[in-house]
Design a protein around this motif. Structure first.
Motif, mmCIF file in Angstrom:
data_model
loop_
_atom_site.group_PDB
_atom_site.id
_atom_site.type_symbol
_atom_site.label_atom_id
_atom_site.label_comp_id
_atom_site.label_asym_id
_atom_site.label_seq_id
_atom_site.Cartn_x
_atom_site.Cartn_y
_atom_site.Cartn_z
ATOM 1 N N ASP A 33 6.577 1.578 3.536
ATOM 2 C CA ASP A 33 5.187 1.573 4.013
ATOM 3 C C ASP A 33 5.002 2.333 5.317
ATOM 4 O OD1 ASP A 33 6.493 -0.117 5.729
ATOM 5 O OD2 ASP A 33 5.154 -1.831 5.437
ATOM 6 N N GLY A 34 5.924 3.263 5.592
ATOM 7 C CA GLY A 34 5.785 4.104 6.775
ATOM 8 C C GLY A 34 4.980 5.356 6.470
ATOM 9 N N GLU A 35 5.236 6.402 7.220
ATOM 10 C CA GLU A 35 4.499 7.660 7.072
ATOM 11 C C GLU A 35 5.365 8.695 6.359
ATOM 12 O OE1 GLU A 35 1.393 8.024 8.040
ATOM 13 O OE2 GLU A 35 1.098 6.328 9.410
ATOM 14 N N VAL A 36 4.754 9.440 5.436
ATOM 15 C CA VAL A 36 5.405 10.579 4.795
ATOM 16 C C VAL A 36 4.674 11.835 5.267
ATOM 17 C CG1 VAL A 36 5.894 11.743 2.616
ATOM 18 C CG2 VAL A 36 6.141 9.252 2.778
ATOM 19 N N THR B 286 -7.083 15.009 20.593
ATOM 20 C CA THR B 286 -8.127 14.015 20.295
ATOM 21 C C THR B 286 -9.363 14.680 19.707
ATOM 22 O OG1 THR B 286 -7.342 12.578 22.070
ATOM 23 C CG2 THR B 286 -9.599 12.227 21.298
ATOM 24 N N GLN B 287 -9.785 15.784 20.295
ATOM 25 C CA GLN B 287 -10.966 16.488 19.803
ATOM 26 C C GLN B 287 -10.752 17.028 18.390
ATOM 27 O OE1 GLN B 287 -11.906 19.436 22.759
ATOM 28 N NE2 GLN B 287 -12.318 17.923 24.350
ATOM 29 N N LEU B 288 -9.556 17.551 18.111
ATOM 30 C CA LEU B 288 -9.267 18.062 16.776
ATOM 31 C C LEU B 288 -9.296 16.939 15.745
ATOM 32 C CD1 LEU B 288 -6.369 20.559 17.601
ATOM 33 C CD2 LEU B 288 -8.590 21.156 16.615
ATOM 34 N N ALA B 289 -8.696 15.800 16.093
ATOM 35 C CA ALA B 289 -8.675 14.671 15.172
ATOM 36 C C ALA B 289 -10.082 14.168 14.878
ATOM 37 C CB ALA B 289 -7.813 13.547 15.752
ATOM 38 N N GLU B 290 -10.895 14.078 15.923
ATOM 39 C CA GLU B 290 -12.271 13.602 15.744
ATOM 40 C C GLU B 290 -13.113 14.607 14.968
ATOM 41 O OE1 GLU B 290 -13.545 12.813 19.705
ATOM 42 O OE2 GLU B 290 -12.549 10.847 19.811
ATOM 43 N N HIS B 291 -12.940 15.883 15.262
ATOM 44 C CA HIS B 291 -13.733 16.922 14.595
ATOM 45 C C HIS B 291 -13.462 16.949 13.094
ATOM 46 C CE1 HIS B 291 -15.754 20.743 13.899
ATOM 47 N NE2 HIS B 291 -14.657 21.191 13.312
ATOM 48 N N HIS B 292 -12.183 16.788 12.706
ATOM 49 C CA HIS B 292 -11.822 16.883 11.293
ATOM 50 C C HIS B 292 -11.779 15.525 10.600
ATOM 51 C CE1 HIS B 292 -10.954 21.189 11.297
ATOM 52 N NE2 HIS B 292 -10.340 21.029 12.465
ATOM 53 N N GLY B 293 -11.972 14.452 11.369
ATOM 54 C CA GLY B 293 -11.945 13.126 10.772
ATOM 55 C C GLY B 293 -10.586 12.743 10.238
ATOM 56 N N LEU B 294 -9.527 13.170 10.919
ATOM 57 C CA LEU B 294 -8.158 12.898 10.480
ATOM 58 C C LEU B 294 -7.399 12.158 11.572
ATOM 59 C CD1 LEU B 294 -7.097 16.259 8.798
ATOM 60 C CD2 LEU B 294 -7.285 14.040 7.676
ATOM 61 N N PRO B 295 -6.734 11.070 11.245
ATOM 62 C CA PRO B 295 -5.919 10.380 12.246
ATOM 63 C C PRO B 295 -4.637 11.143 12.551
ATOM 64 C CG PRO B 295 -5.656 9.338 10.113
ATOM 65 C CD PRO B 295 -6.718 10.392 9.938
ATOM 66 N N MET C 125 0.843 -1.202 0.000
ATOM 67 C CA MET C 125 0.000 0.000 0.000
ATOM 68 C C MET C 125 0.871 1.241 0.000
ATOM 69 S SD MET C 125 -2.971 -1.042 2.740
ATOM 70 C CE MET C 125 -3.758 0.574 2.510
ATOM 71 N N ALA C 126 0.391 2.302 -0.666
ATOM 72 C CA ALA C 126 1.118 3.559 -0.683
ATOM 73 C C ALA C 126 1.096 4.181 0.705
ATOM 74 C CB ALA C 126 0.482 4.507 -1.683
ATOM 75 N N PRO C 127 2.176 4.872 1.081
ATOM 76 C CA PRO C 127 2.189 5.519 2.401
ATOM 77 C C PRO C 127 1.175 6.643 2.495
ATOM 78 C CG PRO C 127 4.118 6.156 1.124
ATOM 79 C CD PRO C 127 3.424 5.083 0.347
ATOM 80 N N ARG C 128 0.708 6.892 3.729
ATOM 81 C CA ARG C 128 -0.143 8.053 3.964
ATOM 82 C C ARG C 128 0.703 9.319 3.857
ATOM 83 N NH1 ARG C 128 -3.453 6.950 9.480
ATOM 84 N NH2 ARG C 128 -1.317 6.859 10.278
ATOM 85 N N ILE C 129 0.060 10.396 3.441
ATOM 86 C CA ILE C 129 0.729 11.690 3.373
ATOM 87 C C ILE C 129 0.130 12.584 4.452
ATOM 88 C CG2 ILE C 129 1.287 13.682 1.952
ATOM 89 C CD1 ILE C 129 0.777 11.843 -0.499
ATOM 90 N N GLY C 130 0.927 12.903 5.434
ATOM 91 C CA GLY C 130 0.464 13.689 6.559
ATOM 92 C C GLY C 130 1.000 15.105 6.530
ATOM 93 N N LEU C 131 0.441 15.947 7.388
ATOM 94 C CA LEU C 131 0.890 17.327 7.543
ATOM 95 C C LEU C 131 1.351 17.535 8.977
ATOM 96 C CD1 LEU C 131 1.120 20.254 6.434
ATOM 97 C CD2 LEU C 131 -1.203 20.643 7.305
ATOM 98 N N SER C 132 2.562 18.034 9.135
ATOM 99 C CA SER C 132 3.048 18.391 10.469
ATOM 100 C C SER C 132 2.433 19.718 10.900
ATOM 101 C CB SER C 132 4.572 18.515 10.472
ATOM 102 O OG SER C 132 5.029 19.119 11.677
ATOM 103 N N ASP D 139 -3.914 13.061 4.433
ATOM 104 C CA ASP D 139 -4.419 11.811 5.005
ATOM 105 C C ASP D 139 -4.350 11.772 6.527
ATOM 106 O OD1 ASP D 139 -4.752 10.726 2.399
ATOM 107 O OD2 ASP D 139 -2.617 10.201 2.350
ATOM 108 N N ALA D 140 -3.463 12.575 7.123
ATOM 109 C CA ALA D 140 -3.212 12.484 8.560
ATOM 110 C C ALA D 140 -2.492 13.744 9.016
ATOM 111 C CB ALA D 140 -2.377 11.246 8.877
ATOM 112 N N VAL D 141 -2.257 13.840 10.320
ATOM 113 C CA VAL D 141 -1.552 14.977 10.913
ATOM 114 C C VAL D 141 -0.498 14.460 11.886
ATOM 115 C CG1 VAL D 141 -1.781 16.996 12.442
ATOM 116 C CG2 VAL D 141 -3.510 16.559 10.684
ATOM 117 N N GLU D 142 0.681 15.066 11.838
ATOM 118 C CA GLU D 142 1.701 14.839 12.866
ATOM 119 C C GLU D 142 1.684 16.027 13.813
ATOM 120 O OE1 GLU D 142 6.510 15.125 13.191
ATOM 121 O OE2 GLU D 142 5.752 13.648 11.742
ATOM 122 N N VAL D 143 1.569 15.771 15.091
ATOM 123 C CA VAL D 143 1.481 16.832 16.089
ATOM 124 C C VAL D 143 2.859 17.120 16.667
ATOM 125 C CG1 VAL D 143 0.513 17.524 18.309
ATOM 126 C CG2 VAL D 143 -0.904 16.283 16.664
#
Length: 263
Positions: free
Chosen positions: A225-228, A49-58, A1-8, A30-34
């Motif tokens: 297959d890690g995170e980008v 947790t609330q931000l992740a749930e509100h925006h539907g982003l892991p 599978m292609a890696p997820r593309i996250g935003l720091s 696809d995701a967020v790095e905090v």
């Protein structure tokens, strides 16, 4: 599978972690790095947790507060800060904590760092992906070694590591060769760029001299297959639209060269 593309979340500084989640959701990351830092929201597991749930982003990763300007975030005892980072990661569903090697003046911490990281991974079940750093230098090519046991994680037996292209630029280090040395121990990528100057530039990928597209092609070839995670500097952006444009360009660059279609 292609890696997820996250935003720091560091990519939107001086805006807050809440803004980072909003940008990521709006642009299609696809995701967020905090990055745990001086932003109070980033220090609160419940808020993340609330931000992740509100925006539907892991949350793909938690970056421990180990920068110079975050030395007092969550106290000053480094092992306690890493334990709290692991606790946050587990509670928000992230499998990775990104951590820098100790500064040389943190002698006791540095002395036990390699074994201590392995022990933390064993006790917490969280991967501590040690990031490549760089010699500190001014305008000359001579550098001062400021990290212990060293800035290159491929020289130590860490089970999990991070490659940051901006840091590789300062160190004049070939990121593909580092990735080859690390092999399956490469768990995490900070996608950015650098010109090779003494500054930690964190340019939009493709605007520097690190061959970011070739590096991403290498990741595809070896089945990474890690995170980008896009980690760029947008502090000089004069408007929200300009910052958003840089974040969009970075995401599109990652998608194109990782062969990931838009969701």
């Amino acid at each position: 599978m292609a890696p997820r593309i996250g935003l720091s979340t560091a990519s939107v500084y001086p805006e807050s972690s809440a803004h980072a989640f909003a940008y990521a959701a709006e642009l299609g990351y696809d995701a967020v790095e905090v990055m745990v830092g001086i932003d109070a929201l980033s220090q609160q597991t419940s808020a993340v947790t609330q931000l992740a749930e509100h925006h539907g982003l892991p949350v793909s990763a938690v970056h421990a507060p180990c920068l110079l300007f975050t030395q007092r975030v969550w106290g000053t005892e480094p092992w306690g800060k890493l334990q709290r980072s692991a606790d946050m990661a587990r509670e928000v569903g992230a499998e990775v904590v990104v951590v820098h090697p100790p500064f040389r003046w943190q002698r006791e911490y540095a002395r036990d760092f390699v074994n201590g990281i392995a022990a933390l991974e064993n006790s917490t079940g969280v991967a501590f992906a040690v990031e490549n750093m760089y010699p500190w230098r001014a305008s000359s090519r001579r550098g001062m070694e400021m990290y212990a046991p060293g800035w290159d994680p491929s020289e130590e037996p860490y089970a999990n590591t991070t490659i940051d292209l901006s840091h590789a630029a300062i160190a004049a280090s070939d990121p593909i060769e580092m990735a080859r040395r690390l092999g399956e121990r490469l768990r995490h990528i900070h996608l950015t760029d650098g010109s090779g100057s003494a500054k930690d530039e964190h340019l939009v990928p493709g605007r520097g001299a690190m061959g970011a597209r070739t590096f991403l092609h290498h990741l595809v070839e070896v089945g990474f297959d890690g995170e980008v995670v896009v980690e760029i500097n947008t502090r000089r952006c004069s408007s929200r639209a300009e910052r958003e444009a840089d974040l969009r360009e970075s995401l599109e660059f990652a998608r194109e060269h990782l062969g990931v279609p838009a969701s």
